[in-house]
Design a protein around this motif. Structure first.
Motif, PDB file in Angstrom:
ATOM      1  N   ARG A   1       0.850  -1.199   0.000  1.00 25.68           N
ATOM      2  CA  ARG A   1       0.000   0.000   0.000  1.00 25.68           C
ATOM      3  C   ARG A   1       0.884   1.248   0.000  1.00 25.68           C
ATOM      4  N   GLU A   2       0.763   2.126   0.963  1.00 25.79           N
ATOM      5  CA  GLU A   2       1.572   3.348   0.986  1.00 25.79           C
ATOM      6  C   GLU A   2       2.885   3.187   1.747  1.00 25.79           C
ATOM      7  N   ALA A   3       3.092   2.045   2.369  1.00 26.16           N
ATOM      8  CA  ALA A   3       4.325   1.814   3.137  1.00 26.16           C
ATOM      9  C   ALA A   3       5.524   1.678   2.196  1.00 26.16           C
ATOM     10  N   ASP A   4       6.704   1.880   2.739  1.00 26.17           N
ATOM     11  CA  ASP A   4       7.926   1.730   1.949  1.00 26.17           C
ATOM     12  C   ASP A   4       8.482   0.317   1.997  1.00 26.17           C
ATOM     13  N   SER A   5       8.009  -0.496   2.959  1.00 22.37           N
ATOM     14  CA  SER A   5       8.512  -1.862   3.056  1.00 22.37           C
ATOM     15  C   SER A   5       7.468  -2.765   3.687  1.00 22.37           C
ATOM     16  N   ILE A   6       7.692  -4.072   3.513  1.00 21.03           N
ATOM     17  CA  ILE A   6       6.807  -5.075   4.092  1.00 21.03           C
ATOM     18  C   ILE A   6       7.641  -6.317   4.385  1.00 21.03           C
ATOM     19  N   LEU A   7       7.260  -7.017   5.431  1.00 19.48           N
ATOM     20  CA  LEU A   7       7.953  -8.228   5.848  1.00 19.48           C
ATOM     21  C   LEU A   7       7.115  -9.434   5.452  1.00 19.48           C
ATOM     22  N   CYS A   8       7.738 -10.418   4.787  1.00 20.73           N
ATOM     23  CA  CYS A   8       7.022 -11.644   4.446  1.00 20.73           C
ATOM     24  C   CYS A   8       6.785 -12.439   5.729  1.00 20.73           C
ATOM     25  N   PRO A   9       5.534 -12.815   6.009  1.00 17.83           N
ATOM     26  CA  PRO A   9       5.265 -13.556   7.240  1.00 17.83           C
ATOM     27  C   PRO A   9       5.781 -14.988   7.233  1.00 17.83           C
ATOM     28  N   TYR A  10       6.101 -15.532   6.066  1.00 16.87           N
ATOM     29  CA  TYR A  10       6.615 -16.898   5.980  1.00 16.87           C
ATOM     30  C   TYR A  10       8.120 -16.972   6.153  1.00 16.87           C
ATOM     31  N   CYS A  11       8.854 -16.176   5.362  1.00 18.89           N
ATOM     32  CA  CYS A  11      10.316 -16.323   5.351  1.00 18.89           C
ATOM     33  C   CYS A  11      11.047 -15.189   6.056  1.00 18.89           C
ATOM     34  N   GLY A  12      10.337 -14.117   6.400  1.00 15.49           N
ATOM     35  CA  GLY A  12      10.961 -13.017   7.116  1.00 15.49           C
ATOM     36  C   GLY A  12      11.747 -12.055   6.246  1.00 15.49           C
ATOM     37  N   THR A  13      11.709 -12.227   4.927  1.00 12.84           N
ATOM     38  CA  THR A  13      12.401 -11.297   4.038  1.00 12.84           C
ATOM     39  C   THR A  13      11.693  -9.952   4.055  1.00 12.84           C
ATOM     40  N   ARG A  14      12.456  -8.881   4.181  1.00 12.65           N
ATOM     41  CA  ARG A  14      11.892  -7.533   4.087  1.00 12.65           C
ATOM     42  C   ARG A  14      12.013  -7.089   2.638  1.00 12.65           C
ATOM     43  N   PHE A  15      10.895  -6.644   2.065  1.00 10.62           N
ATOM     44  CA  PHE A  15      10.867  -6.097   0.711  1.00 10.62           C
ATOM     45  C   PHE A  15      10.697  -4.597   0.829  1.00 10.62           C
ATOM     46  N   ARG A  16      11.570  -3.862   0.148  1.00  8.52           N
ATOM     47  CA  ARG A  16      11.536  -2.397   0.196  1.00  8.52           C
ATOM     48  C   ARG A  16      11.251  -1.866  -1.205  1.00  8.52           C
ATOM     49  N   PHE A  17      10.270  -0.967  -1.307  1.00 11.91           N
ATOM     50  CA  PHE A  17       9.935  -0.344  -2.586  1.00 11.91           C
ATOM     51  C   PHE A  17      11.007   0.659  -2.971  1.00 11.91           C
ATOM     52  N   ASP A  18      11.473   0.551  -4.221  1.00 10.32           N
ATOM     53  CA  ASP A  18      12.454   1.491  -4.769  1.00 10.32           C
ATOM     54  C   ASP A  18      11.900   2.006  -6.092  1.00 10.32           C
ATOM     55  N   PRO A  19      11.450   3.253  -6.160  1.00  9.92           N
ATOM     56  CA  PRO A  19      10.823   3.781  -7.377  1.00  9.92           C
ATOM     57  C   PRO A  19      11.764   3.845  -8.579  1.00  9.92           C
ATOM     58  N   ARG A  20      13.050   3.683  -8.354  1.00  5.97           N
ATOM     59  CA  ARG A  20      14.000   3.678  -9.475  1.00  5.97           C
ATOM     60  C   ARG A  20      13.978   2.363 -10.237  1.00  5.97           C
ATOM     61  N   LEU A  21      13.411   1.320  -9.639  1.00  4.94           N
ATOM     62  CA  LEU A  21      13.368   0.002 -10.267  1.00  4.94           C
ATOM     63  C   LEU A  21      12.053  -0.184 -11.026  1.00  4.94           C
ATOM     64  N   THR A  22      12.089  -0.983 -12.095  1.00  2.46           N
ATOM     65  CA  THR A  22      10.865  -1.334 -12.822  1.00  2.46           C
ATOM     66  C   THR A  22      10.224  -2.536 -12.129  1.00  2.46           C
ATOM     67  N   PRO A  23       8.987  -2.890 -12.499  1.00  2.00           N
ATOM     68  CA  PRO A  23       8.349  -4.063 -11.898  1.00  2.00           C
ATOM     69  C   PRO A  23       9.104  -5.372 -12.149  1.00  2.00           C
ATOM     70  N   PHE A  24      10.010  -5.370 -13.101  1.00  2.00           N
ATOM     71  CA  PHE A  24      10.752  -6.577 -13.435  1.00  2.00           C
ATOM     72  C   PHE A  24      12.184  -6.547 -12.923  1.00  2.00           C
ATOM     73  N   ASP A  25      12.496  -5.596 -12.046  1.00  2.00           N
ATOM     74  CA  ASP A  25      13.836  -5.458 -11.490  1.00  2.00           C
ATOM     75  C   ASP A  25      13.808  -5.666  -9.984  1.00  2.00           C
ATOM     76  N   ALA A  26      14.962  -6.047  -9.460  1.00  2.00           N
ATOM     77  CA  ALA A  26      15.124  -6.200  -8.015  1.00  2.00           C
ATOM     78  C   ALA A  26      16.598  -6.019  -7.693  1.00  2.00           C
TER      79      ALA A  26
END
Length: 82
Positions: free
Chosen positions: A44-69
């Motif tokens: 949503r509007e947050a900058d990051s989210i934690l996966c409840p299964y594996c604990g990986t934190r995902f951070r949104f970076d507007p410089r990346l495309t939907p197909f980049d990480a």
């Protein structure tokens, strides 16, 4: 983007954080066959989210495309989807 229509990300390296260019996506944990349930996450509007299964934190970076990480090999492409 395959199957659900959302990009899928994995954490084969076991890094604590993956930067991605989307706010809605699926986390699969690690590559099959050792993946966890492919779950939909929405920052949503947050900058990051934690996966409840594996604990990986995902951070949104507007410089990346939907197909980049960062790291780049975190994008998962399922070649078995028809």
């Amino acid at each position: 983007m395959f199957g659900s229509g959302y990009p899928k990300f994995r954490n084969d390296r076991g890094v604590p954080e993956i930067c991605i260019g989307v706010r809605e996506f699926n986390c699969i944990g690690v590559s099959p066959p050792h993946d966890h349930p492919h779950i939909y996450l929405n920052m949503r509007e947050a900058d990051s989210i934690l996966c409840p299964y594996c604990g990986t934190r995902f951070r949104f970076d507007p410089r990346l495309t939907p197909f980049d990480a960062d790291p780049p090999d975190s994008v998962f492409t399922d070649h078995n989807v028809a």
